[in-house]
Design an enzyme around this catalytic site. Structure first.
Site, PDB file in Angstrom:
ATOM      1  N   CYS A   1       0.809  -1.226   0.000  1.00 42.72           N
ATOM      2  CA  CYS A   1       0.000   0.000   0.000  1.00 42.72           C
ATOM      3  C   CYS A   1       0.842   1.275   0.000  1.00 42.72           C
ATOM      4  O   CYS A   1       0.640   2.173  -0.831  1.00 42.72           O
ATOM      5  CB  CYS A   1      -0.995  -0.017   1.153  1.00 42.72           C
ATOM      6  SG  CYS A   1      -0.262   0.131   2.806  1.00 42.72           S
TER       7      CYS A   1
ATOM      8  N   HIS B   1      -2.644   1.391   6.814  1.00 42.16           N
ATOM      9  CA  HIS B   1      -3.002   1.272   5.398  1.00 42.16           C
ATOM     10  C   HIS B   1      -3.174   2.659   4.801  1.00 42.16           C
ATOM     11  O   HIS B   1      -3.594   3.598   5.483  1.00 42.16           O
ATOM     12  CB  HIS B   1      -4.288   0.464   5.222  1.00 42.16           C
ATOM     13  CG  HIS B   1      -4.555   0.089   3.798  1.00 42.16           C
ATOM     14  ND1 HIS B   1      -3.851  -0.899   3.147  1.00 42.16           N
ATOM     15  CD2 HIS B   1      -5.433   0.585   2.890  1.00 42.16           C
ATOM     16  CE1 HIS B   1      -4.287  -1.003   1.896  1.00 42.16           C
ATOM     17  NE2 HIS B   1      -5.244  -0.110   1.717  1.00 42.16           N
TER      18      HIS B   1
ATOM     19  N   HIS C   1      -5.805   1.830  -4.365  1.00 44.22           N
ATOM     20  CA  HIS C   1      -4.925   1.305  -3.318  1.00 44.22           C
ATOM     21  C   HIS C   1      -4.527  -0.130  -3.643  1.00 44.22           C
ATOM     22  O   HIS C   1      -5.127  -0.783  -4.505  1.00 44.22           O
ATOM     23  CB  HIS C   1      -5.599   1.388  -1.942  1.00 44.22           C
ATOM     24  CG  HIS C   1      -6.701   0.397  -1.713  1.00 44.22           C
ATOM     25  ND1 HIS C   1      -6.908  -0.232  -0.509  1.00 44.22           N
ATOM     26  CD2 HIS C   1      -7.672  -0.084  -2.538  1.00 44.22           C
ATOM     27  CE1 HIS C   1      -7.951  -1.046  -0.588  1.00 44.22           C
ATOM     28  NE2 HIS C   1      -8.430  -0.976  -1.807  1.00 44.22           N
TER      29      HIS C   1
END
Length: 357
Positions: free
Chosen positions: A272, A320, A332
């Site tokens: 990520c 994240h 993402h």
């Protein structure tokens, strides 16, 4: 003989039968290696399995970010140590050259300066020549003193440099130990998730791989399904706040469909924070490597101020990150098995946003 007859079994009926069946299902256990446990646990429904897998993936990603940070520090310590060792080698060469020059000067003075100056004057047939030579010797003595001072100074600097290098080596070993620890944690969590996924049917596994939610509400899962995309997704007109943000968004669109690989920063795979770092690097902006450092790399903004190119962060541990593209959507890298995709920012617990500059 009648006393030895086996009692006749009567079939269960109604609530009694249902209760017995429920107890039998609850008692059916499956040996599992979930989180390293060797005990048996009740057979889980597909929904329960998915919830546990989602949690494992979230924990694995938190460990991945710690791994990324340790890897970055390890690289920095290694580069610093290498630079110090190179500098120590150069200074050692200079020190040896100074020592050799000092030795040559001392040898020369020994050969020519062994006779008392008064005797040299008495034996000299030319007093003017003697005085000239004496001045040269005096200057040589001054040069020798300077050379000795220089050698001593170089020795001190070299010792300090070597001590600092020893400290860098200790730092390197600490970071390497952290790296190994976080790597082991990631692998353990991912392995446990894979073992749980293996208990799903092929159809259930395919359905899980297709959805991008990680523990969100049913509503957010439906939104995630509606928001999914691949490389063929239309980009439309991106109204980014500046050309760099537009470039970062363009890069993220180009990464759609590429696999998630923990620790990866592109161009063929990403985790990520690796994706957001690569996207902004394409726009000429250098971001830190981890989620918990990227959130401080720019201007913190409220959710109502979000614009394409902003970084959006999730979970209380800031584990994240995605790249906002407008309309409540982000691009993402979700997790292993789920490639880079478009998803709603509501699919995970929102933690904040930053606008890189």
């Amino acid at each position: 003989m009648a006393a030895h007859r086996k009692p006749k079994q009567r079939p269960l009926a109604g609530n009694t039968a249902r209760t017995a069946a429920t107890l039998a299902l609850a008692g059916a256990a499956t040996a599992t290696a979930f989180e390293g446990s060797g005990h048996a646990e009740p057979r889980l429904s597909p929904a329960q399995l998915k919830a546990k897998v989602d949690k494992l993936y979230q924990e694995a990603e938190a460990a991945t970010e710690q791994y990324n940070g340790a890897k970055e520090k390890t690289g920095e310590a290694q580069r610093s140590l290498t630079a110090m060792r190179d500098e120590a080698a150069r200074r050692t060469d200079r020190l040896n050259a100074s020592r050799n020059a000092l030795g040559s000067l001392a040898t020369s003075q020994y050969r020519t300066g062994g006779i008392d100056p008064a005797v040299q004057l008495a034996l000299s047939s030319d007093p003017d020549q003697y005085l000239e030579r004496a001045a040269i010797v005096d200057r040589a003595g001054s040069r020798q003193a300077d050379a000795i001072t220089s050698v001593r100074k170089q020795l001190g600097e070299l010792e300090r440099l070597r001590a600092t290098a020893d400290g860098r080596l200790a730092d390197l070993r600490t970071h390497q130990a952290d790296l190994a620890k976080h790597k082991a944690t990631v692998q353990k969590k991912l392995g446990a998730a894979e073992q749980l996924l293996a208990r799903l049917t092929a159809e259930q596994r395919a359905a899980y791989e297709a959805q991008g939610s990680r523990g969100g509400s049913p509503g957010s899962q439906a939104a995630a399904s509606a928001g999914r995309s691949d490389r063929s997704a239309p980009r439309g007109s991106v109204q980014a706040p500046n050309p760099r943000a537009a470039q970062a968004v363009s890069y993220a669109y180009g990464a759609l469909g590429k696999p998630y690989v923990w620790g990866a920063t592109g161009p063929s795979a990403f985790d990520c924070s690796g994706l957001t770092q690569a996207a902004w690097r394409a726009a000429g902006v250098s971001l830190p490597r981890t989620t918990y450092t990227q959130i401080n790399a720019g201007q913190r903004i409220s959710r109502s101020q979000l614009a394409p190119g902003d970084l959006v962060f999730f979970y209380s541990g800031i584990s994240h990150v995605g790249l906002y593209i407008g309309g409540g959507q982000m691009i993402h890298a979700p997790r292993p098995g789920a490639p880079v995709r478009v998803a709603p920012i509501d699919e995970m617990p929102y933690a904040g946003a930053t606008r890189p500059s």
